[in-house]
Design a protein around this motif. Structure first.
Motif, PDB file in Angstrom:
ATOM      1  N   TYR A  43      38.891  36.372  54.980  1.00 20.46           N
ATOM      2  CA  TYR A  43      39.197  37.050  53.722  1.00 20.46           C
ATOM      3  C   TYR A  43      39.320  36.032  52.579  1.00 20.46           C
ATOM      4  CZ  TYR A  43      41.019  40.482  50.491  1.00 20.46           C
ATOM      5  OH  TYR A  43      41.157  41.306  49.406  1.00 20.46           O
ATOM      6  N   ALA A  44      40.017  34.944  52.864  1.00 21.71           N
ATOM      7  CA  ALA A  44      40.170  33.903  51.837  1.00 21.71           C
ATOM      8  C   ALA A  44      38.810  33.329  51.444  1.00 21.71           C
ATOM      9  CB  ALA A  44      41.095  32.804  52.347  1.00 21.71           C
ATOM     10  N   ALA A  45      37.932  33.125  52.434  1.00 21.90           N
ATOM     11  CA  ALA A  45      36.597  32.582  52.139  1.00 21.90           C
ATOM     12  C   ALA A  45      35.823  33.536  51.235  1.00 21.90           C
ATOM     13  CB  ALA A  45      35.834  32.337  53.439  1.00 21.90           C
ATOM     14  N   PHE A  46      35.889  34.837  51.536  1.00 19.65           N
ATOM     15  CA  PHE A  46      35.154  35.826  50.726  1.00 19.65           C
ATOM     16  C   PHE A  46      35.676  35.870  49.286  1.00 19.65           C
ATOM     17  CE2 PHE A  46      34.281  38.438  54.804  1.00 19.65           C
ATOM     18  CZ  PHE A  46      33.041  37.830  54.967  1.00 19.65           C
ATOM     19  N   SER A  47      36.909  35.431  49.074  1.00 23.95           N
ATOM     20  CA  SER A  47      37.493  35.541  47.734  1.00 23.95           C
ATOM     21  C   SER A  47      37.034  34.428  46.802  1.00 23.95           C
ATOM     22  CB  SER A  47      39.024  35.522  47.827  1.00 23.95           C
ATOM     23  OG  SER A  47      39.489  34.214  48.135  1.00 23.95           O
ATOM     24  N   LEU A  48      36.317  33.443  47.327  1.00 21.80           N
ATOM     25  CA  LEU A  48      35.898  32.301  46.511  1.00 21.80           C
ATOM     26  C   LEU A  48      34.453  32.457  46.044  1.00 21.80           C
ATOM     27  CD1 LEU A  48      37.523  29.551  48.721  1.00 21.80           C
ATOM     28  CD2 LEU A  48      38.119  30.003  46.331  1.00 21.80           C
ATOM     29  N   ASP A  49      34.203  31.983  44.828  1.00 22.65           N
ATOM     30  CA  ASP A  49      32.859  32.064  44.246  1.00 22.65           C
ATOM     31  C   ASP A  49      32.348  30.649  44.008  1.00 22.65           C
ATOM     32  OD1 ASP A  49      30.537  32.567  42.946  1.00 22.65           O
ATOM     33  OD2 ASP A  49      31.419  33.730  41.306  1.00 22.65           O
ATOM     34  N   VAL A  50      31.504  30.167  44.925  1.00 21.20           N
ATOM     35  CA  VAL A  50      30.993  28.792  44.849  1.00 21.20           C
ATOM     36  C   VAL A  50      30.114  28.597  43.619  1.00 21.20           C
ATOM     37  CG1 VAL A  50      29.492  27.145  46.043  1.00 21.20           C
ATOM     38  CG2 VAL A  50      31.121  28.484  47.344  1.00 21.20           C
ATOM     39  N   ALA A  91      38.330  29.995  37.692  1.00 23.06           N
ATOM     40  CA  ALA A  91      36.903  30.354  37.774  1.00 23.06           C
ATOM     41  C   ALA A  91      36.473  30.575  39.217  1.00 23.06           C
ATOM     42  CB  ALA A  91      36.057  29.248  37.141  1.00 23.06           C
ATOM     43  N   ALA A  92      37.057  29.827  40.149  1.00 20.59           N
ATOM     44  CA  ALA A  92      36.611  29.885  41.545  1.00 20.59           C
ATOM     45  C   ALA A  92      37.036  31.161  42.251  1.00 20.59           C
ATOM     46  CB  ALA A  92      37.162  28.683  42.305  1.00 20.59           C
ATOM     47  N   LEU A  93      38.060  31.793  41.740  1.00 14.57           N
ATOM     48  CA  LEU A  93      38.608  32.960  42.438  1.00 14.57           C
ATOM     49  C   LEU A  93      38.007  34.260  41.923  1.00 14.57           C
ATOM     50  CD1 LEU A  93      42.428  32.205  42.763  1.00 14.57           C
ATOM     51  CD2 LEU A  93      40.750  32.410  44.595  1.00 14.57           C
ATOM     52  N   ARG A  94      37.463  35.020  42.835  1.00 14.53           N
ATOM     53  CA  ARG A  94      37.051  36.380  42.478  1.00 14.53           C
ATOM     54  C   ARG A  94      38.320  37.222  42.342  1.00 14.53           C
ATOM     55  NH1 ARG A  94      31.539  36.743  43.819  1.00 14.53           N
ATOM     56  NH2 ARG A  94      30.844  35.212  45.353  1.00 14.53           N
ATOM     57  N   PRO A  95      38.264  38.296  41.571  1.00 12.63           N
ATOM     58  CA  PRO A  95      39.488  39.082  41.355  1.00 12.63           C
ATOM     59  C   PRO A  95      39.796  40.033  42.518  1.00 12.63           C
ATOM     60  CG  PRO A  95      37.689  40.011  40.091  1.00 12.63           C
ATOM     61  CD  PRO A  95      37.135  38.785  40.756  1.00 12.63           C
ATOM     62  N   VAL A  96      39.801  39.482  43.727  1.00 14.42           N
ATOM     63  CA  VAL A  96      40.066  40.354  44.881  1.00 14.42           C
ATOM     64  C   VAL A  96      41.575  40.540  45.039  1.00 14.42           C
ATOM     65  CG1 VAL A  96      37.944  39.643  46.054  1.00 14.42           C
ATOM     66  CG2 VAL A  96      40.073  38.506  46.590  1.00 14.42           C
ATOM     67  N   PRO A  97      41.992  41.679  45.529  1.00 17.82           N
ATOM     68  CA  PRO A  97      43.421  41.952  45.674  1.00 17.82           C
ATOM     69  C   PRO A  97      43.949  41.405  46.998  1.00 17.82           C
ATOM     70  CG  PRO A  97      42.172  43.841  46.400  1.00 17.82           C
ATOM     71  CD  PRO A  97      41.159  42.807  45.971  1.00 17.82           C
ATOM     72  N   MET A 123      29.045  41.412  49.867  1.00 20.36           N
ATOM     73  CA  MET A 123      28.646  42.443  48.882  1.00 20.36           C
ATOM     74  C   MET A 123      29.859  43.186  48.336  1.00 20.36           C
ATOM     75  SD  MET A 123      25.064  44.086  50.265  1.00 20.36           S
ATOM     76  CE  MET A 123      25.633  44.515  51.890  1.00 20.36           C
ATOM     77  N   LEU A 124      30.859  43.375  49.175  1.00 17.63           N
ATOM     78  CA  LEU A 124      32.031  44.131  48.701  1.00 17.63           C
ATOM     79  C   LEU A 124      32.672  43.472  47.482  1.00 17.63           C
ATOM     80  CD1 LEU A 124      33.699  45.348  52.008  1.00 17.63           C
ATOM     81  CD2 LEU A 124      33.232  46.787  50.013  1.00 17.63           C
ATOM     82  N   VAL A 125      32.702  42.136  47.466  1.00 13.23           N
ATOM     83  CA  VAL A 125      33.356  41.465  46.333  1.00 13.23           C
ATOM     84  C   VAL A 125      32.547  41.608  45.045  1.00 13.23           C
ATOM     85  CG1 VAL A 125      34.636  39.822  47.757  1.00 13.23           C
ATOM     86  CG2 VAL A 125      32.340  39.221  46.936  1.00 13.23           C
ATOM     87  N   GLN A 126      31.345  42.148  45.152  1.00 16.37           N
ATOM     88  CA  GLN A 126      30.542  42.415  43.942  1.00 16.37           C
ATOM     89  C   GLN A 126      30.764  43.834  43.425  1.00 16.37           C
ATOM     90  OE1 GLN A 126      26.367  41.145  44.413  1.00 16.37           O
ATOM     91  NE2 GLN A 126      27.049  39.900  46.135  1.00 16.37           N
ATOM     92  N   LEU A 127      31.576  44.599  44.122  1.00 18.00           N
ATOM     93  CA  LEU A 127      31.859  45.975  43.702  1.00 18.00           C
ATOM     94  C   LEU A 127      33.300  46.077  43.195  1.00 18.00           C
ATOM     95  CD1 LEU A 127      30.246  47.922  46.705  1.00 18.00           C
ATOM     96  CD2 LEU A 127      29.345  47.740  44.367  1.00 18.00           C
ATOM     97  N   PRO A 128      33.566  47.022  42.309  1.00 21.78           N
ATOM     98  CA  PRO A 128      34.952  47.187  41.859  1.00 21.78           C
ATOM     99  C   PRO A 128      35.779  47.932  42.910  1.00 21.78           C
ATOM    100  CG  PRO A 128      33.534  48.795  40.795  1.00 21.78           C
ATOM    101  CD  PRO A 128      32.628  47.936  41.622  1.00 21.78           C
ATOM    102  N   ALA A 129      37.071  47.573  42.966  1.00 27.13           N
ATOM    103  CA  ALA A 129      37.961  48.313  43.862  1.00 27.13           C
ATOM    104  C   ALA A 129      38.224  49.714  43.316  1.00 27.13           C
ATOM    105  CB  ALA A 129      39.280  47.558  44.029  1.00 27.13           C
ATOM    106  N   GLY A 130      38.176  49.822  42.009  1.00 27.83           N
ATOM    107  CA  GLY A 130      38.398  51.130  41.385  1.00 27.83           C
ATOM    108  C   GLY A 130      39.726  51.236  40.665  1.00 27.83           C
ATOM    109  N   GLY A 149      40.623  49.244  38.255  1.00 20.47           N
ATOM    110  CA  GLY A 149      40.489  48.673  36.920  1.00 20.47           C
ATOM    111  C   GLY A 149      40.852  47.196  36.843  1.00 20.47           C
ATOM    112  N   ARG A 150      41.310  46.620  37.934  1.00 21.63           N
ATOM    113  CA  ARG A 150      41.740  45.218  37.911  1.00 21.63           C
ATOM    114  C   ARG A 150      41.016  44.361  38.937  1.00 21.63           C
ATOM    115  NH1 ARG A 150      47.220  43.626  39.081  1.00 21.63           N
ATOM    116  NH2 ARG A 150      47.394  45.358  40.539  1.00 21.63           N
ATOM    117  N   HIS A 151      40.747  44.960  40.058  1.00 19.03           N
ATOM    118  CA  HIS A 151      40.307  44.148  41.187  1.00 19.03           C
ATOM    119  C   HIS A 151      38.869  44.434  41.601  1.00 19.03           C
ATOM    120  CE1 HIS A 151      44.785  44.035  42.043  1.00 19.03           C
ATOM    121  NE2 HIS A 151      44.439  42.760  42.024  1.00 19.03           N
ATOM    122  N   ALA A 152      38.291  43.432  42.256  1.00 15.05           N
ATOM    123  CA  ALA A 152      37.053  43.652  42.993  1.00 15.05           C
ATOM    124  C   ALA A 152      37.432  44.205  44.373  1.00 15.05           C
ATOM    125  CB  ALA A 152      36.302  42.341  43.140  1.00 15.05           C
ATOM    126  N   ALA A 153      36.475  44.836  45.008  1.00 18.32           N
ATOM    127  CA  ALA A 153      36.691  45.262  46.395  1.00 18.32           C
ATOM    128  C   ALA A 153      36.570  44.035  47.304  1.00 18.32           C
ATOM    129  CB  ALA A 153      35.678  46.321  46.786  1.00 18.32           C
TER     130      ALA A 153
END
Lengths: 434, 275
Positions: free
Chosen positions: A44-51, A267-273, A352-359, A361-365
């Motif tokens: 999960y932590a790995a998916f949250s990073l944007d290289v 910058a490195a962190l995607r807005p995942v919850p 791919m999930l981190v490219q979609l919104p969680a819904g 209004g704040r987070h990515a899925a």
């Protein structure tokens, strides 16, 4: 009665040593669930990073890639630990355990002091990981408190239990390894010879006390590092030393993370919850923060991810212990579960999930690592194979439908094509191997 | 009828993500190959010439005819010695992480071979099924794909020895590591420094049983039958006696995989039946 004596009465008893096979099986079952959950935490932590985040300098981008590499490396070794624990379970006559509760779990759920949670990379994640992986250099027979301070103590107790039950002078020594000859996985499952370490994974077959202790020591060396007490134990001579333990890697990540400029960290962190869910679960820590998806694309993709993940676990379960699987079946399961189901379906879903919104209004899925129900062992090959075809067909239909949906990542088409191809492969296999 | 055999050799570039990364991973994460800072994304294309972002201290990329024989007898000075051997149309290794074929045995597809020497041009493709030229690894019947495209796989140092003069992968990687370590203090550009640092960290993994090292001894061999239409521009008549109705056999072996430079060494033969 003094306050101290009241506290002593109310305090939970210390964790008891392992004295019987059922103690051992229960402890191994919990260790499997712990490894499984910790693996999910690292993934999960790995998916949250944007290289490739645009705000990163080349050097910072490499640092972030280093975090992802380390998290995935540790996650693979947590999978290995789950595999080793499965070998240990099978060796003492129990089925493997690929089940676990959903996350997050409160502290002390497994008598470990710490919580288990899906957290984005960052301070909270690193602190939790560092504490979970913390070394313990106490002798194997030291008394435990009511809770384990770290994973190391879980394995200390297990090691002592194997010594108690499996030492030559123990009355149980001759019967402890009931399942020594049953199906287990070793390095060959990944195409490597016993001496080759591919993908950072070393799987040891467990057939006796020495191999059981070697498996446990390998887990400990990889996790907490080679402590003096561990290295002094005789069976460690047969275990490949790992100088880059999880604990050391987590501390390195912490230092590198702290050294990054704040702007690069942002910058490195995607807005995942923390703790994403595609639907509410009754088995998670009710006090923990969770993020319930409301975006329908995210819900649909997370559900497909869960189905693929469950399928992978069912295939793994079929590879351990006594079953009616033929050698050809086992080769088919191995040829599906690791490559390509893990790498071509589960991982791309996470990416791919981190490219979609969680819904909200704040987070990515993000990948939810949800399990809809217990991961059971299917004992009848014909029935299992029919269900395998059905599950793959449902996955293929689901990915095809989602790929045709507007505003989903373009990669969905590639994944859908591969799942469709796999489905036909499975269908053909089952038809040719009734 | 005679058989003219063109023996070729040289280095290829393949900028691909390695397992357990999925094949469409653009930068490289969990495998042992990476697109470095400043380099374009990985694209999996096998290049016989014109490498993309070639790396320092890597081999010179180029596949060429080295010798020609007719019915087993060498023909020194043959005009096609030195001709460039080209694989057209962006060939790729197509295992798709074992979706389609097993790793190490997978198809290299498409296989569209050319020879270029001055004004001379030859090009011909091996179609999985000439009557269905659009077949791909996904749409071809699995039995056909397996029969026509399964590679053979072996471990050995002979190709590495031929290509590099070295037969010890650990020593080869140590020598490259020393070169890069010497370059690092002299490299001031932050993009190049970041790339060098990544390469050095990979080369510092010296376990002889690790994938990075063992893969230098992988040898994958494939055979093809060029069966498509022939595209020939032969102003000097070097292939005047070519039997254009026959299929042409090609064998190619690749090894000495230099993961640091994303390059491999290849040797092979092209057999032309002639009247």
């Amino acid at each position: 009665m003094s306050l101290a004596s009241i506290a002593a009465v109310l305090a939970p008893p210390p964790i008891a040593p392992i004295r019987t096979r059922e103690d051992l099986i229960d402890a191994l079952g919990r260790a499997a669930e712990l490894e499984h959950a910790i693996m999910a935490q690292y993934l999960y932590a790995a998916f949250s990073l944007d290289v490739t985040a645009p705000g990163l300098s080349p050097a910072d981008s490499e640092a972030v890639r280093g975090f992802v590499i380390s998290c995935l490396h540790i996650a693979r070794q947590e999978m290995e630990h789950l595999g080793l624990v499965s070998n240990l379970l099978v060796a003492v006559g129990a089925p493997p355990n690929f089940d676990r509760p959903n996350l997050p779990l409160p502290p002390r759920f497994y008598q470990v002091e710490l919580p288990l949670a899906l957290l984005p990379f960052g301070d909270e994640f690193l602190t939790l990981a560092e504490r979970l992986e913390a070394p313990c250099d106490e002798p194997p027979d030291h008394p435990l408190g009511p809770y384990y301070a770290s994973i190391a103590e879980v394995y200390e107790r297990l090691r002592a239990g194997f010594v108690t039950l499996g030492s030559p002078d123990a009355p149980t020594a001759d019967t402890l390894f009931l399942g020594a000859a049953a199906q287990q996985l070793d390095n060959a499952a990944f195409g490597a010879s016993p001496g080759q370490i591919w993908y950072g994974i070393t799987l040891i077959r467990v057939k006796d006390l020495a191999s059981a202790l070697a498996a446990i020591d390998l887990i400990r060396v990889q996790g907490e590092g080679a402590t003096p007490t561990l290295l002094a134990t005789p069976v460690m001579l047969g275990v490949p030393a790992d100088t880059t333990s999880h604990y050391a890697r987590v501390r390195e990540m912490r230092a590198a993370w702290d050294a990054l400029p704040p702007a690069a960290r942002a910058a490195a962190l995607r807005p995942v919850p923390a703790n994403p869910q595609s639907y509410p679960h009754g088995d998670v820590d009710p006090r923990a923060e969770v993020c319930l998806f409301t975006d329908q694309r995210a819900v649909a993709l997370a559900t497909l991810g869960t189905r693929a993940y469950e399928l992978m676990l069912l295939l793994l379960t079929r590879q351990y212990g006594a079953s009616d699987a033929t050698a050809t079946d086992l080769a088919m399961y191995q040829g599906i579960a690791f490559f390509p189901l893990m790498t071509m379906v589960v991982r791309p879903v996470g990416e791919m999930l981190v490219q979609l919104p969680a819904g909200d209004g704040r987070h990515a899925a993000a990948f939810t690592f949800e399990l809809d129900g217990p991961i059971r062992a299917y004992r009848d090959r014909v029935s299992f194979h029919q269900q395998l075809v059905e599950r793959f067909a449902h996955l293929a239909a689901g990915f095809a439908e989602l790929a045709a949906t507007p505003d989903v990542p373009a990669r969905m088409t590639f994944v859908a094509k591969n799942v469709a191809y796999l489905t036909e492969r499975i269908r053909a296999y089952v038809a040719a191997n009734p | 009828m005679s058989i003219t055999v063109y023996h070729f050799a040289g280095w290829l570039q393949v900028r691909l993500a390695t397992n357990p990364d999925p094949p469409d991973e653009p930068r490289g994460i969990s495998g042992y190959t990476f697109a470095l800072p400043g380099e374009p994304d990985l694209d999996r294309v096998l290049r016989t010439h014109d490498p993309v972002a070639p790396r320092s201290h890597g081999p010179a990329i180029g596949l060429a005819v080295r010798a020609v024989s007719v019915d087993g007898v060498d023909v020194p000075g043959h005009p096609l010695i030195g001709a460039a051997v080209v694989l057209h149309d962006r060939p790729m290794f197509e295992s798709v992480n074992e979706v389609v074929m097993a790793q190490g045995f997978e198809a290299l597809e498409p296989f569209d071979l050319g020879l270029i020497q001055g004004e001379f041009r030859f090009r011909r493709r091996d179609y999985l099924d000439p009557s269905q030229p659009d077949l791909t690894v996904y749409t071809a019947p699995p039995a056909l794909l397996a029969a026509r495209r399964t590679a053979s796989f072996a471990l050995g140092t002979q190709l590495m020895q031929e290509a590099t003069g070295e037969s010890d992968p650990v020593a080869f990687r140590a020598a490259r590591l020393a070169q890069l370590q010497a370059d690092l203090p002299l490299t001031k550009d932050p993009v190049l420094r970041a790339g060098l640092t990544r390469r050095i960290s990979e080369l510092e993994i010296t376990d002889p049983n690790d994938h990075r090292t063992v893969s230098m001894t992988f040898i994958e061999s494939r055979t093809y039958q060029l069966n498509g239409p022939i595209d020939l521009m032969d102003p000097a008549g070097w292939l005047a006696a070519l039997d254009q109705f026959a299929t042409f056999a090609v064998g190619i072996s690749m090894g000495s995989w230099d993961a640091d430079a994303l390059s491999a060494y290849a040797v092979g033969t092209i057999s032309f039946p002639t009247h």
